[in-house]
Motif scaffolding. Structure first.
Motif, PDB file in Angstrom:
ATOM      1  N   LEU A  28      40.680 -24.705 -10.739  1.00 42.85           N
ATOM      2  CA  LEU A  28      41.010 -25.071 -12.109  1.00 42.85           C
ATOM      3  C   LEU A  28      40.369 -24.090 -13.080  1.00 42.85           C
ATOM      4  CD1 LEU A  28      42.284 -26.966 -14.126  1.00 42.85           C
ATOM      5  CD2 LEU A  28      40.245 -28.412 -13.971  1.00 42.85           C
ATOM      6  N   ALA A  29      39.117 -23.746 -12.850  1.00 36.38           N
ATOM      7  CA  ALA A  29      38.433 -22.791 -13.726  1.00 36.38           C
ATOM      8  C   ALA A  29      39.129 -21.439 -13.691  1.00 36.38           C
ATOM      9  CB  ALA A  29      36.968 -22.656 -13.314  1.00 36.38           C
ATOM     10  N   ALA A  30      39.568 -21.004 -12.513  1.00 36.65           N
ATOM     11  CA  ALA A  30      40.259 -19.706 -12.406  1.00 36.65           C
ATOM     12  C   ALA A  30      41.557 -19.719 -13.198  1.00 36.65           C
ATOM     13  CB  ALA A  30      40.537 -19.382 -10.939  1.00 36.65           C
ATOM     14  N   SER A  31      42.281 -20.838 -13.154  1.00 36.78           N
ATOM     15  CA  SER A  31      43.531 -20.945 -13.909  1.00 36.78           C
ATOM     16  C   SER A  31      43.276 -20.903 -15.399  1.00 36.78           C
ATOM     17  CB  SER A  31      44.258 -22.248 -13.568  1.00 36.78           C
ATOM     18  OG  SER A  31      44.645 -22.239 -12.230  1.00 36.78           O
ATOM     19  N   ILE A  32      42.238 -21.586 -15.836  1.00 34.51           N
ATOM     20  CA  ILE A  32      41.941 -21.631 -17.263  1.00 34.51           C
ATOM     21  C   ILE A  32      41.491 -20.268 -17.762  1.00 34.51           C
ATOM     22  CG2 ILE A  32      40.373 -22.628 -18.978  1.00 34.51           C
ATOM     23  CD1 ILE A  32      40.535 -25.222 -17.282  1.00 34.51           C
ATOM     24  N   VAL A  33      40.653 -19.575 -17.001  1.00 32.32           N
ATOM     25  CA  VAL A  33      40.177 -18.255 -17.403  1.00 32.32           C
ATOM     26  C   VAL A  33      41.335 -17.266 -17.473  1.00 32.32           C
ATOM     27  CG1 VAL A  33      38.764 -16.291 -16.647  1.00 32.32           C
ATOM     28  CG2 VAL A  33      37.843 -18.608 -16.553  1.00 32.32           C
ATOM     29  N   ALA A  34      42.330 -17.435 -16.595  1.00 34.80           N
ATOM     30  CA  ALA A  34      43.456 -16.500 -16.556  1.00 34.80           C
ATOM     31  C   ALA A  34      44.326 -16.568 -17.802  1.00 34.80           C
ATOM     32  CB  ALA A  34      44.316 -16.778 -15.318  1.00 34.80           C
ATOM     33  N   LEU A  35      44.286 -17.679 -18.518  1.00 33.00           N
ATOM     34  CA  LEU A  35      45.120 -17.832 -19.704  1.00 33.00           C
ATOM     35  C   LEU A  35      44.419 -17.262 -20.925  1.00 33.00           C
ATOM     36  CD1 LEU A  35      46.312 -21.478 -19.159  1.00 33.00           C
ATOM     37  CD2 LEU A  35      47.600 -19.397 -18.786  1.00 33.00           C
ATOM     38  N   GLN A  36      45.175 -16.566 -21.737  1.00 29.31           N
ATOM     39  CA  GLN A  36      44.645 -16.071 -22.998  1.00 29.31           C
ATOM     40  C   GLN A  36      44.760 -17.176 -24.036  1.00 29.31           C
ATOM     41  OE1 GLN A  36      43.194 -13.070 -23.429  1.00 29.31           O
ATOM     42  NE2 GLN A  36      43.443 -12.879 -21.222  1.00 29.31           N
ATOM     43  N   PRO A  37      43.715 -17.422 -24.843  1.00 29.54           N
ATOM     44  CA  PRO A  37      43.841 -18.451 -25.871  1.00 29.54           C
ATOM     45  C   PRO A  37      44.889 -18.056 -26.892  1.00 29.54           C
ATOM     46  CG  PRO A  37      41.745 -17.271 -26.066  1.00 29.54           C
ATOM     47  CD  PRO A  37      42.432 -16.768 -24.836  1.00 29.54           C
ATOM     48  N   ARG A  38      45.619 -19.036 -27.372  1.00 28.47           N
ATOM     49  CA  ARG A  38      46.679 -18.796 -28.348  1.00 28.47           C
ATOM     50  C   ARG A  38      46.210 -19.254 -29.711  1.00 28.47           C
ATOM     51  NH1 ARG A  38      51.027 -16.982 -26.835  1.00 28.47           N
ATOM     52  NH2 ARG A  38      52.126 -17.752 -28.646  1.00 28.47           N
ATOM     53  N   ALA A  47      55.831 -21.460 -30.736  1.00 30.61           N
ATOM     54  CA  ALA A  47      54.984 -20.673 -29.842  1.00 30.61           C
ATOM     55  C   ALA A  47      55.872 -19.935 -28.858  1.00 30.61           C
ATOM     56  CB  ALA A  47      54.019 -21.589 -29.100  1.00 30.61           C
ATOM     57  N   THR A  48      55.499 -18.709 -28.529  1.00 30.40           N
ATOM     58  CA  THR A  48      56.264 -17.929 -27.562  1.00 30.40           C
ATOM     59  C   THR A  48      55.362 -17.451 -26.449  1.00 30.40           C
ATOM     60  OG1 THR A  48      55.942 -15.903 -28.824  1.00 30.40           O
ATOM     61  CG2 THR A  48      57.963 -17.144 -29.260  1.00 30.40           C
ATOM     62  N   GLY A  49      55.974 -17.201 -25.289  1.00 29.61           N
ATOM     63  CA  GLY A  49      55.231 -16.718 -24.141  1.00 29.61           C
ATOM     64  C   GLY A  49      54.722 -15.309 -24.370  1.00 29.61           C
ATOM     65  N   SER A  50      53.515 -15.049 -23.910  1.00 27.85           N
ATOM     66  CA  SER A  50      52.898 -13.737 -24.094  1.00 27.85           C
ATOM     67  C   SER A  50      53.605 -12.650 -23.289  1.00 27.85           C
ATOM     68  CB  SER A  50      51.423 -13.803 -23.696  1.00 27.85           C
ATOM     69  OG  SER A  50      51.301 -14.201 -22.338  1.00 27.85           O
ATOM     70  N   VAL A  51      54.338 -13.019 -22.248  1.00 29.45           N
ATOM     71  CA  VAL A  51      55.026 -12.047 -21.402  1.00 29.45           C
ATOM     72  C   VAL A  51      56.506 -11.960 -21.755  1.00 29.45           C
ATOM     73  CG1 VAL A  51      55.591 -11.416 -19.021  1.00 29.45           C
ATOM     74  CG2 VAL A  51      53.379 -12.459 -19.540  1.00 29.45           C
ATOM     75  N   SER A  52      57.180 -13.109 -21.800  1.00 33.83           N
ATOM     76  CA  SER A  52      58.635 -13.135 -21.979  1.00 33.83           C
ATOM     77  C   SER A  52      59.072 -13.118 -23.441  1.00 33.83           C
ATOM     78  CB  SER A  52      59.221 -14.384 -21.314  1.00 33.83           C
ATOM     79  OG  SER A  52      58.826 -15.545 -22.041  1.00 33.83           O
ATOM     80  N   GLY A  53      58.216 -13.594 -24.334  1.00 34.82           N
ATOM     81  CA  GLY A  53      58.607 -13.739 -25.733  1.00 34.82           C
ATOM     82  C   GLY A  53      59.510 -14.935 -25.975  1.00 34.82           C
ATOM     83  N   LEU A  54      59.753 -15.746 -24.940  1.00 38.46           N
ATOM     84  CA  LEU A  54      60.588 -16.948 -25.050  1.00 38.46           C
ATOM     85  C   LEU A  54      59.721 -18.132 -25.484  1.00 38.46           C
ATOM     86  CD1 LEU A  54      62.705 -16.419 -21.816  1.00 38.46           C
ATOM     87  CD2 LEU A  54      63.439 -16.072 -24.191  1.00 38.46           C
TER      88      LEU A  54
END
Length: 192
Positions: A28-38, A47-54
């Motif tokens: 769980l900690a690894a998943s949370i760290v992997a996300l960039q805060p929005r 809100a849009t995805g940081s990769v897709s822009g969708l």
């Protein structure tokens, strides 16, 4: 007399349930760290995805009959469960590189590789009461003829929605259903 369409989602739920494992604190900690805060979104801003822009969140469907759901956005992460039915609707709640965090109709979340998802819109019937059969109408009018009564878990293609009604069809049924009776479309969402 309207037909009754039965679901096969019970087997999907049991299959997923049998593969589900407890998510450890490290994963769980690894998943949370992997996300960039929005940053906080202002009123009306999507809100849009940081990769897709969708848009995030958004509904998509499973492209494959076998989709591994992982505890984090990497093939090194454990497989928590396996979905075994293409076309099932899921909601993308986050993006990280080529991975998408998804949520299903029961609220279970995990990470899947982006190529296992399709932009094709599908939905699942979710009645208010467990044993209730949901009416499918001939047109987007509560006074129109009922063409079928659908059981909880029935999957179908989401062809369009006007914010109140959705055109919904599948093998052996086609018609209009109240939008709030589907999982796969947001309240008041318009789908073309």
């Amino acid at each position: 007399m309207p037909g009754e369409i039965r679901a096969f989602s019970y087997q999907m739920a049991l299959t997923r349930q049998s593969f589900r494992t407890t998510l450890g604190a490290c994963a769980l900690a690894a998943s949370i760290v992997a996300l960039q805060p929005r940053p906080a979104q202002s009123a009306g801003e999507v809100a849009t995805g940081s990769v897709s822009g969708l848009p995030i969140p958004r509904f998509v469907s499973l492209k494959s009959d076998r989709v591994n759901v992982r505890s984090g956005p990497s093939k090194d992460q454990e497989v928590r469960w396996v979905y075994t039915h293409a076309g099932m609707p899921v909601e993308i709640t986050a993006e990280f590189e080529n991975w998408r965090r998804i949520r299903d109709w029961e609220g279970a979340e995990g990470w899947v590789y982006h190529s296992l998802l399709s932009g094709k819109r599908t939905a699942m019937v979710l009645p208010k009461a467990k044993d209730e059969l949901v009416p499918l109408f001939e047109s987007a009018d509560i006074e129109s003829a009922v063409t079928a009564r659908l059981q909880s878990g029935v999957l179908g293609a989401l062809k369009s929605c006007n914010g109140s009604w959705c055109q919904f069809g599948g093998k052996g049924f086609e018609g209009y259903i109240r939008q709030e009776r589907l999982w796969g479309a947001y309240p008041n969402e318009k789908v073309d």
